[in-house]
Structures are given as structure tokens and as C-alpha cells.
Design a protein around this motif. Structure first.
Motif, PDB file in Angstrom:
ATOM      1  N   ALA A  75      63.987  -9.485   0.895  1.00 31.20           N
ATOM      2  CA  ALA A  75      62.706  -9.101   1.480  1.00 31.20           C
ATOM      3  C   ALA A  75      62.804  -7.746   2.159  1.00 31.20           C
ATOM      4  N   ALA A  76      64.030  -7.298   2.466  1.00 35.04           N
ATOM      5  CA  ALA A  76      64.232  -6.032   3.165  1.00 35.04           C
ATOM      6  C   ALA A  76      63.879  -4.848   2.279  1.00 35.04           C
ATOM      7  N   GLN A  77      63.702  -3.698   2.919  1.00 35.84           N
ATOM      8  CA  GLN A  77      63.488  -2.442   2.205  1.00 35.84           C
ATOM      9  C   GLN A  77      64.851  -1.963   1.700  1.00 35.84           C
ATOM     10  N   LEU A  78      65.011  -1.891   0.379  1.00 35.60           N
ATOM     11  CA  LEU A  78      66.327  -1.696  -0.212  1.00 35.60           C
ATOM     12  C   LEU A  78      66.545  -0.284  -0.736  1.00 35.60           C
ATOM     13  N   ASP A  79      67.755   0.196  -0.538  1.00 34.76           N
ATOM     14  CA  ASP A  79      68.262   1.422  -1.155  1.00 34.76           C
ATOM     15  C   ASP A  79      69.613   1.039  -1.752  1.00 34.76           C
ATOM     16  N   VAL A  80      69.640   0.800  -3.059  1.00 36.82           N
ATOM     17  CA  VAL A  80      70.843   0.295  -3.733  1.00 36.82           C
ATOM     18  C   VAL A  80      71.364   1.344  -4.701  1.00 36.82           C
ATOM     19  N   ALA A  81      72.670   1.581  -4.678  1.00 35.36           N
ATOM     20  CA  ALA A  81      73.297   2.480  -5.640  1.00 35.36           C
ATOM     21  C   ALA A  81      74.665   1.932  -6.023  1.00 35.36           C
TER      22      ALA A  81
END
Length: 276
Positions: free
Chosen positions: A203-209
């Protein structure tokens, strides 16, 4: 020290902790219990990961309070149907007979009501546990023990950094599932095999790399304003280097950081917390 509602669990806080602080990290101690579990489902998550769903009546009171908890998976010895389980002797777990193969795994998901527990095994290196997980059939038995303790990191921080190699993925996925929509989560994962990338739900605001160098990726991050927490796990030497770099990074609060060595090159059955 305060008692958790489960009598097998003791909740402790550091002597300097503000009990009214919603961002205070707490340590939970669990009574050691060995359990027999049966493999009821086997799922190939990706080329390098298999998820094992374990079940049995011994899991009825299983508790895992922290997203990066670990349990000891206990493998049956050759010729055994069920693994030997440890007993506490003078406060230390002891086995009767030869010591079995033990490995640490994160409880990726557990359901006490259903009596089930999921663990994910990384198949990145040959070894008795990964070989067993690669070949195990539904219906076979194993043992687990633990967790003996949990570090409960509040979800209420404004931002969370979750950094690790593939061995950290189960803990990262579990943490992301816990975070609220108000949280911002930066995730950086270093994989040996790009095919092990997966969708990460939160549910969180994600920044995935997915990155080639965890240290380089973390070095490039700017520390946000507001209270945050940094969590990382992976290979021992790489985590030691990462910890040193992060501790020197302007804006990082070393008291709100946990770095763990989930494995060490050339050494079996290794687990170490690198954060004082």
C-alpha cells in the motif's frame, strides 16, 4: 519489561526508550520451541526461489512479530522421517545425537489459525538445505525452531529504505505488505539472476529498482526529510561496507538503522547482525 498477551512471548524495550514514542523499536523474546512440520505445498516463485508451505498442529501457537525474523529449518537425517528437535539444556538448545543440518529462513507468511507457515529458499548455491528444497516432495517432514527473538520496527516512519540481495527478498516482501499508504518505501535489490525479479505489492508509495551494486545504489540515494528507518541484509562483507557508507551519509541516524549479514562467502549456516 512488559508482558505480551501470549505467555510464551516477552516484550522488552531498551532502558532509554520512550514507551510513549510510537517510533520506538521494541525487542520481543520468544520461548524456544521445536516443531515438526509437513510440506503441504511447493511453489517455484522464480528460477532461484522456491516457496515451501509448511503445516501441522505444532504451528498452532507459532508467533513471528518482526518482518525479518528467522527460524531454523531442521532437516531430517538420512533415514529419518521426522527431524530431531532441540531441547533447552542450561538455557541453550541441544540435540540428542548428531547435530542435524540447520539453516535460517524468514517466516514469509504465517497463519496460526490455519497452522501454516511459508518460507522461501534461495537456490543460488548448492548445499544441503537448497538441495533438499529443490527436491522435496509434498508430504515430507522437516523441523523448525524459533524465532527466539524479534525486532519490531514500527511502520509509522515517514520513509523506509529496504536494501538487500536476493536472500533479503522474503523479508523485504513481508515488510512491504505491512506498510501503510502514508509510508514511502525505497527498495533496492541486487540479484545474481535478473529472472528472479518479482512484483512487490504494498500500500506504500514505492520506488523499486533492481541493481548491480547495492552500495552504489544506496550511495546515490538522498536522505529524505522526516523520521525514517534503513534496513538492509545480504552477504557479510558487502553489508559491512554498506553499513560504513550509510553511517557516514549526512542525515542518516545510525540508531534507526539495522544491517544484517544473512550469509558469508565460504561459510555455512551464518547469520549475524552488524548493527550495534
Amino acid at each position: 519489561m512488559t508482558q505480551h498477551s501470549d505467555p510464551s512471548v516477552t516484550l522488552t524495550t531498551p532502558a532509554t526508550a520512550d514507551l510513549a514514542d510510537p517510533l520506538a523499536v521494541q525487542r520481543v523474546r520468544h520461548a524456544l520451541k521445536g516443531r515438526h512440520v509437513q510440506v503441504v505445498r511447493r511453489t517455484q516463485v522464480s528460477p532461484g526461489f522456491v516457496r515451501l508451505t509448511l503445516a501441522g498442529p505444532d504451528l498452532a501457537d507459532f508467533v513471528s512479530a518482526g518482518f525479518d525474523d528467522h527460524v531454523k529449518l531442521i532437516l531430517p537425517a538420512p533415514g529419518q522421517e521426522r527431524a530431531s528437535l532441540p531441547q533447552l539444556v542450561d538455557g541453550r538448545p541441544q540435540f540428542t545425537g548428531p547435530r542435524p543440518v540447520l539453516r535460517d529462513y524468514t517466516p514469509a507468511h504465517s497463519d496460526a489459525a490455519q497452522g501454516s507457515l511459508d518460507i522461501e529458499v534461495a537456490l543460488h548455491d548448492a548445499g544441503p538445505a537448497s538441495d533438499w528444497a529443490a527436491a522435496v516432495q509434498v508430504g515430507q517432514w522437516a523441523g523448525i525452531a524459533g524465532p527466539r527473538g524479534s525486532l519490531v520496527i514500527p511502520v509509522g516512519f515517514d520513509w523506509h529504505w529496504l536494501l538487500g540481495d536476493e536472500t533479503a527478498l522474503p523479508a523485504i516482501a513481508r515488510r512491504l505488505a505491512e506498510l501503510p499508504a502514508t509510508a514511502r518505501a525505497v527498495v533496492r535489490v541486487q540479484l545474481r539472476n535478473p529472472q528472479d525479479q518479482r512484483a512487490l505489492a504494498s500500500a506504500a508509495q514505492l520506488d523499486v529498482a533492481w541493481v548491480d551494486s547495492l552500495t552504489d545504489a544506496a550511495q546515490a540515494l538522498a536522505v529524505p526529510a522526516g523520521p525514517g528507518y534503513i534496513w538492509a541484509a545480504g552477504e557479510h562483507s558487502e553489508m559491512a561496507a554498506l553499513r560504513g557508507m550509510l553511517a557516514a551519509k549526512p542525515g542518516v541516524d545510525a540508531k534507526r538503522m539495522r544491517i544484517a549479514a544473512y550469509w558469508k562467502r565460504g561459510e555455512a549456516d551464518h547469520h549475524e547482525n552488524l548493527t550495534a
